[in-house]
Design an enzyme around this catalytic site. Structure first.
Site, short mmCIF file in Angstrom:
data_model
loop_
_atom_site.label_atom_id
_atom_site.label_comp_id
_atom_site.label_asym_id
_atom_site.label_seq_id
_atom_site.Cartn_x
_atom_site.Cartn_y
_atom_site.Cartn_z
N HIS A 38 0.85 -1.19 0.00
CA HIS A 38 0.00 0.00 0.00
C HIS A 38 0.89 1.24 0.00
O HIS A 38 1.50 1.59 1.01
CB HIS A 38 -0.92 -0.04 1.25
CG HIS A 38 -1.95 1.03 1.25
ND1 HIS A 38 -2.88 1.15 2.26
CD2 HIS A 38 -2.23 2.02 0.37
CE1 HIS A 38 -3.67 2.19 2.00
NE2 HIS A 38 -3.29 2.73 0.86
N HIS A 44 3.64 0.97 3.12
CA HIS A 44 3.58 -0.10 4.10
C HIS A 44 2.94 -1.33 3.46
O HIS A 44 2.45 -1.26 2.33
CB HIS A 44 2.78 0.33 5.34
CG HIS A 44 1.37 0.70 5.02
ND1 HIS A 44 0.99 1.97 4.64
CD2 HIS A 44 0.23 -0.04 5.01
CE1 HIS A 44 -0.31 1.99 4.40
NE2 HIS A 44 -0.80 0.78 4.62
N ASP A 46 0.00 -4.22 4.10
CA ASP A 46 -1.16 -4.58 4.92
C ASP A 46 -1.23 -6.10 4.98
O ASP A 46 -1.34 -6.77 3.95
CB ASP A 46 -2.43 -3.99 4.32
CG ASP A 46 -2.47 -2.48 4.52
OD1 ASP A 46 -2.34 -2.04 5.68
OD2 ASP A 46 -2.62 -1.74 3.52
N LYS A 190 12.71 -47.06 49.53
CA LYS A 190 11.92 -46.28 50.47
C LYS A 190 12.57 -46.43 51.84
O LYS A 190 12.51 -47.51 52.44
CB LYS A 190 10.47 -46.79 50.46
CG LYS A 190 9.47 -45.86 51.09
CD LYS A 190 8.05 -46.28 50.73
CE LYS A 190 7.01 -45.41 51.39
NZ LYS A 190 6.89 -45.63 52.83
N ASP A 192 12.17 -45.10 54.88
CA ASP A 192 11.54 -44.86 56.18
C ASP A 192 11.17 -46.18 56.89
O ASP A 192 10.61 -46.17 57.97
CB ASP A 192 10.32 -43.94 56.05
CG ASP A 192 9.23 -44.54 55.20
OD1 ASP A 192 9.41 -45.70 54.75
OD2 ASP A 192 8.25 -43.87 54.96
MN MN Z 1 -2.97 0.25 4.37
#
Ligand code: MN
Length: 194
Positions: A38, A44, A46, A190, A192
């Site tokens: 554009h 720019h 789009d 384990k 414990d």
């Molecule tokens: Mn535009």
């Protein structure tokens, strides 16, 4: 739909500009994208993705980044009608966006990921643009409309795809009477006493 395009319609007079005002598309095909060059007050590109029956739109001053990891400012603008994907030509002097519009590329896209903050990752199937990009609401310079368009590598794209579709839960140790055999197992004692 009328709601989505209110801002677009507010800025434009159908009697004064050849731009489209219709947002109809036949059939349930893959969603489309378009990139228009554009040449307005400032040149720019789009960048538009079909989403929810309209074209979600960003203005990219420096064009679509092509190298993986490259980023470009993408200013989020109002949704455009679907018909705009085919528009090229002159927007008359004095009208919103006055200048010439050319189609840089178009095609379909596949949405790979959409984040809650609006971030989109998608694969473009265009003639020039093929591969994966993200649109990130990065709020550059503290402005909500200032997103980033980022070119992704294909690996990143694949990763985004995976994280979206798979979640893993950590595996917890479970009690067993004997030690399991085989290279794929691991175990812990384990201590414990029970
Ligand atoms: Mn535009």
């Amino acid at each position: 739909m009328a709601e989505k395009l209110r801002e677009y319609n507010r800025k434009r007079d159908p009697k004064q500009t050849p731009e489209p005002f219709s947002s109809k598309r036949k059939g349930a095909k893959a969603p489309i994208f378009v990139v228009q060059r554009h040449d307005a007050r400032r040149l720019h590109y789009d960048f538009r993705l079909e989403k929810g029956g309209a074209l979600a739109s960003w203005a990219v001053p420096k064009g679509v980044p092509l190298e993986p990891g490259a980023k470009a400012l993408a200013v989020h603008v109002e949704d455009h009608p679907l018909e705009d994907a085919k528009f090229h030509g002159e927007i008359p002097k004095g009208q919103y966006g006055a200048g010439s519009v050319e189609i840089f590329d178009n095609g379909t896209y596949e949405l790979l990921e959409e984040k809650r903050n609006g971030q989109l990752t998608f694969e473009l199937h265009g003639k020039k643009l093929k591969g994966t990009w993200s649109l990130v609401p990065a709020h550059m310079d503290g402005k909500e409309q200032n997103w980033l368009l980022i070119k992704r590598s294909d690996d990143e794209a694949a990763a985004a795809h995976l994280t979206e579709h798979r979640t893993y839960r950590p595996m917890l140790a479970s009690l067993a009477k004997s030690v399991p055999r085989g290279a794929d197992w691991t175990y812990e004692v384990k201590f414990d006493g029970f």
